[in-house]
Design a protein around this motif. Structure first.
Motif, short mmCIF file in Angstrom:
data_model
loop_
_atom_site.label_atom_id
_atom_site.label_comp_id
_atom_site.label_asym_id
_atom_site.label_seq_id
_atom_site.Cartn_x
_atom_site.Cartn_y
_atom_site.Cartn_z
N ALA A 116 -29.43 -16.14 -19.91
CA ALA A 116 -28.57 -16.92 -19.03
C ALA A 116 -28.45 -16.19 -17.71
O ALA A 116 -28.45 -14.95 -17.69
CB ALA A 116 -27.20 -17.11 -19.69
N PRO A 117 -28.36 -16.89 -16.61
CA PRO A 117 -28.42 -18.34 -16.49
C PRO A 117 -29.83 -18.85 -16.78
O PRO A 117 -30.81 -18.13 -16.57
CB PRO A 117 -28.02 -18.60 -15.04
N SER A 118 -29.92 -20.06 -17.26
CA SER A 118 -31.21 -20.59 -17.72
C SER A 118 -32.25 -20.64 -16.61
O SER A 118 -33.44 -20.46 -16.87
CB SER A 118 -31.04 -21.97 -18.34
#
Length: 183
Positions: A116-118
């Motif tokens: 994350a973040p993706s």
């Protein structure tokens, strides 16, 4: 006695079909490799992935946080040696994860990673990871498992923090461990 012409045509077409299917079967492997390379699937990085020749961007710092959790049915102790690491994009990072099987039976586990973040996942490249293989531990056994990675220097400039999380799953029922003493 000779066969009628429509039967000969049918046999000829069927033979051509068999040869075409055979050729297609041979072509599947290179086609599969091309698709994996193009789309970065099946663990094969796409063409724009890290190729080992990046320069470290000393002007930037990225904080990589590490999380470890167990699935509901997994009883192992599982944690990273440190909660986070700060590094420059392009530099090689390494973290050790510790696992211990406190049960009275051999168990096999598989770690599944997430980032994350993706949108930053495409810029995080694991060069070595315990998640690539299944881990089998005997009762009471403890292991330190490394993950080596590079945060691509093309990481968007607004991303300053990444989280690498692993979930550990008990897969003993699917792949029973082998006892050390053969019994």
């Amino acid at each position: 006695m000779s066969e009628p012409i429509p039967t000969r045509r049918l046999i000829g077409r069927l033979l051509v079909l068999v040869v075409a299917m055979f050729a297609f079967g041979f072509a599947l492997v290179p086609l599969y490799d091309v698709m994996c390379d193009a789309f970065g699937i099946n663990g094969k990085p796409s063409g724009n992935a890290y190729q080992g020749s990046q320069v470290v961007d000393e002007a930037r710092q990225v904080r990589v946080q590490f999380l470890a959790t167990n699935s509901a049915d997994m009883g192992w102790e599982f944690h990273p040696k440190a909660d986070e690491l700060v590094l420059s994009p392009g530099a090689v990072g390494e973290m050790l994860f510790v696992a211990r099987n406190p049960s009275d039976r051999p168990m096999t586990a598989q770690a599944i990673p997430s980032i994350a973040p993706s949108e930053a996942a495409a810029y995080f490249h694991k060069t070595e990871c315990f998640c690539f293989t299944q881990q089998m531990l005997q009762p009471g056994e403890r292991i330190e498992m490394p993950v080596r990675f590079i945060v691509d220097r093309d990481l968007p400039r607004d991303v300053h923090h990444l989280t690498l999380a692993y979930t550990l799953f008990d897969i003993t029922a699917r792949k029973p461990p082998v006892a050390l003493n053969g019994g």
